[in-house]
Design a protein around this motif. Structure first.
Motif, short mmCIF file in Angstrom:
data_model
loop_
_atom_site.label_atom_id
_atom_site.label_comp_id
_atom_site.label_asym_id
_atom_site.label_seq_id
_atom_site.Cartn_x
_atom_site.Cartn_y
_atom_site.Cartn_z
N PRO A 145 -2.76 87.16 2.68
CA PRO A 145 -3.31 86.12 3.57
C PRO A 145 -4.28 86.65 4.61
O PRO A 145 -5.34 86.05 4.82
N ASP A 146 -3.92 87.74 5.29
CA ASP A 146 -4.80 88.26 6.34
C ASP A 146 -6.18 88.58 5.80
O ASP A 146 -7.19 88.34 6.47
N GLN A 147 -6.22 89.15 4.62
CA GLN A 147 -7.50 89.50 4.03
C GLN A 147 -8.31 88.26 3.69
O GLN A 147 -9.53 88.22 3.88
N LEU A 148 -7.63 87.22 3.23
CA LEU A 148 -8.34 86.00 2.88
C LEU A 148 -8.93 85.34 4.12
O LEU A 148 -10.08 84.90 4.12
N PHE A 149 -8.13 85.30 5.20
CA PHE A 149 -8.57 84.58 6.40
C PHE A 149 -9.55 85.38 7.26
O PHE A 149 -10.41 84.80 7.91
N GLU A 150 -9.41 86.70 7.29
CA GLU A 150 -10.09 87.47 8.33
C GLU A 150 -11.14 88.46 7.84
O GLU A 150 -12.02 88.83 8.60
N GLU A 151 -11.04 88.89 6.59
CA GLU A 151 -11.96 89.94 6.13
C GLU A 151 -13.03 89.37 5.21
O GLU A 151 -13.14 88.17 5.02
N GLY A 152 -13.80 90.28 4.62
CA GLY A 152 -14.86 89.86 3.72
C GLY A 152 -14.31 89.06 2.56
O GLY A 152 -13.32 89.43 1.95
N ARG A 153 -14.95 87.94 2.26
CA ARG A 153 -14.47 87.06 1.22
C ARG A 153 -15.64 86.57 0.38
O ARG A 153 -16.80 86.63 0.78
N HIS A 154 -15.32 86.04 -0.76
CA HIS A 154 -16.29 85.38 -1.61
C HIS A 154 -16.89 84.19 -0.86
O HIS A 154 -16.20 83.49 -0.13
N ASP A 155 -18.17 83.95 -1.03
CA ASP A 155 -18.84 82.87 -0.30
C ASP A 155 -18.18 81.52 -0.56
O ASP A 155 -18.10 80.68 0.35
N ARG A 156 -17.71 81.30 -1.79
CA ARG A 156 -17.09 80.01 -2.11
C ARG A 156 -15.79 79.84 -1.33
O ARG A 156 -15.47 78.73 -0.89
N THR A 157 -15.06 80.92 -1.14
CA THR A 157 -13.83 80.87 -0.36
C THR A 157 -14.14 80.55 1.09
O THR A 157 -13.46 79.72 1.72
N LYS A 158 -15.15 81.19 1.64
CA LYS A 158 -15.53 80.95 3.03
C LYS A 158 -15.89 79.49 3.25
O LYS A 158 -15.49 78.88 4.25
N LEU A 159 -16.64 78.91 2.32
CA LEU A 159 -17.05 77.52 2.45
C LEU A 159 -15.83 76.60 2.42
O LEU A 159 -15.71 75.68 3.24
N PHE A 160 -14.92 76.87 1.51
CA PHE A 160 -13.72 76.04 1.40
C PHE A 160 -12.89 76.13 2.67
O PHE A 160 -12.47 75.11 3.23
N LEU A 161 -12.65 77.35 3.16
CA LEU A 161 -11.83 77.52 4.37
C LEU A 161 -12.49 76.91 5.59
O LEU A 161 -11.81 76.37 6.46
N SER A 162 -13.82 76.96 5.65
CA SER A 162 -14.53 76.37 6.80
C SER A 162 -14.31 74.87 6.87
O SER A 162 -14.40 74.28 7.95
N ARG A 163 -14.01 74.27 5.73
CA ARG A 163 -13.82 72.81 5.69
C ARG A 163 -12.39 72.39 5.99
O ARG A 163 -12.17 71.24 6.39
N ILE A 164 -11.44 73.29 5.78
CA ILE A 164 -10.05 72.87 5.97
C ILE A 164 -9.41 73.48 7.21
O ILE A 164 -8.37 73.02 7.67
N LEU A 165 -10.01 74.55 7.77
CA LEU A 165 -9.46 75.16 8.98
C LEU A 165 -10.14 74.56 10.19
O LEU A 165 -11.36 74.40 10.23
N HIS A 166 -9.34 74.23 11.20
CA HIS A 166 -9.91 73.59 12.41
C HIS A 166 -9.66 74.49 13.62
O HIS A 166 -8.65 75.16 13.67
#
Length: 249
Positions: free
Chosen positions: A228-249
């Motif tokens: 989880p920490d790597q997904l939320f905080e470190e380098g990620r695939h651009d598609r993951t970043k876009l998805f998380l930007s839409r669901i994290l507030h």
């Protein structure tokens, strides 16, 4: 939570699932899940999350590829039934029998599938209702329970079969916001007890607290498979970043 072993409890190898000619729900998906591990699968609608979960106990039949659960390959009806007896699944909808009390819902499969006596099944059911925090609701019918209480009965019903693995398919998405925490608390307690769990959910707080790994899926493929920490905080695939930007507030 995670307890590494040489033999994973779930092996998913190069799995494809196609509906009709044009819908490619799963595309060359491979995952390995260790005994005692908690894996949370996230992704946009239509990404293949629920289809993958349903393939694990053969509610959906893969078009191609191989799935082995607790050493048993899902190759024939006898093996599929053996696996289903060891895998609990909790759906978005509670699927309780409306004409049975909470106790009746939890005891039915114990008696029919496990062959337990009525007394043994009832003892197990009452113990599990206590475990999920609603022992006083044993005689209540689904229509008398809140959504969160119904989902906790559904979890208790699955646990009553003594599964080695629990699958959760968006178990809180049909709940009112104030009922979500009571269900997640039960799931978190299961995770801390070492239950192997595969959870399709967008509850990021639960993922941070309970998951050993998070899998991000998109268009039927696994894009990320990391802690989880790597997904939320470190380098990620651009598609993951876009998805998380839409669901994290």
């Amino acid at each position: 939570m995670s307890t590494e072993s040489a033999d994973p409890i779930i092996q998913i190898e190069n799995v494809y699932k196609t509906f009709g000619r044009s819908i490619h729900a799963l595309v060359d998906v491979s995952l390995t899940i260790q005994r005692g591990e908690v894996v949370v699968i996230i992704g946009p609608s239509g990404s293949g999350k629920s289809t993958l979960l349903r393939c694990i106990n053969h509610l959906e039949t893969p078009t191609a590829g191989r799935i082995v659960v607790d050493g048993i390959p899902l190759t024939d009806a006898a093996n599929i039934n053996r696996v289903r007896a060891e895998v609990g699944i909790v759906f978005q909808q509670f699927n309780l029998f409306p004409h049975l009390s909470a106790l009746g819902n939890i005891t039915l499969a114990q008696r029919v599938v496990r062959g337990r006596s009525s007394t043994e099944a009832e003892n197990v059911a009452r113990e599990l209702l206590h475990k999920v925090g609603i022992p006083e609701k044993a005689d209540s019918f689904p229509g008398q329970l809140s959504g969160g209480q119904q989902q906790r009965v559904a979890i208790a019903r699955a646990l009553a079969m003594n599964p080695h693995i629990m699958l959760f398919d968006e178990p809180t998405s049909a709940l009112d916001p104030e009922m979500i925490k009571e269900v997640l608390d039960v799931m978190l307690a299961l995770a801390k007890e070492g239950m192997t769990m595969v959870v399709v959910s967008h509850e990021m707080g639960f993922a941070r607290n309970a998951a050993d790994r998070m899998v991000f899926m998109d268009a039927g493929q696994v894009i990320e498979d990391v802690p989880p920490d790597q997904l939320f905080e470190e380098g990620r695939h651009d598609r993951t970043k876009l998805f998380l930007s839409r669901i994290l507030h």
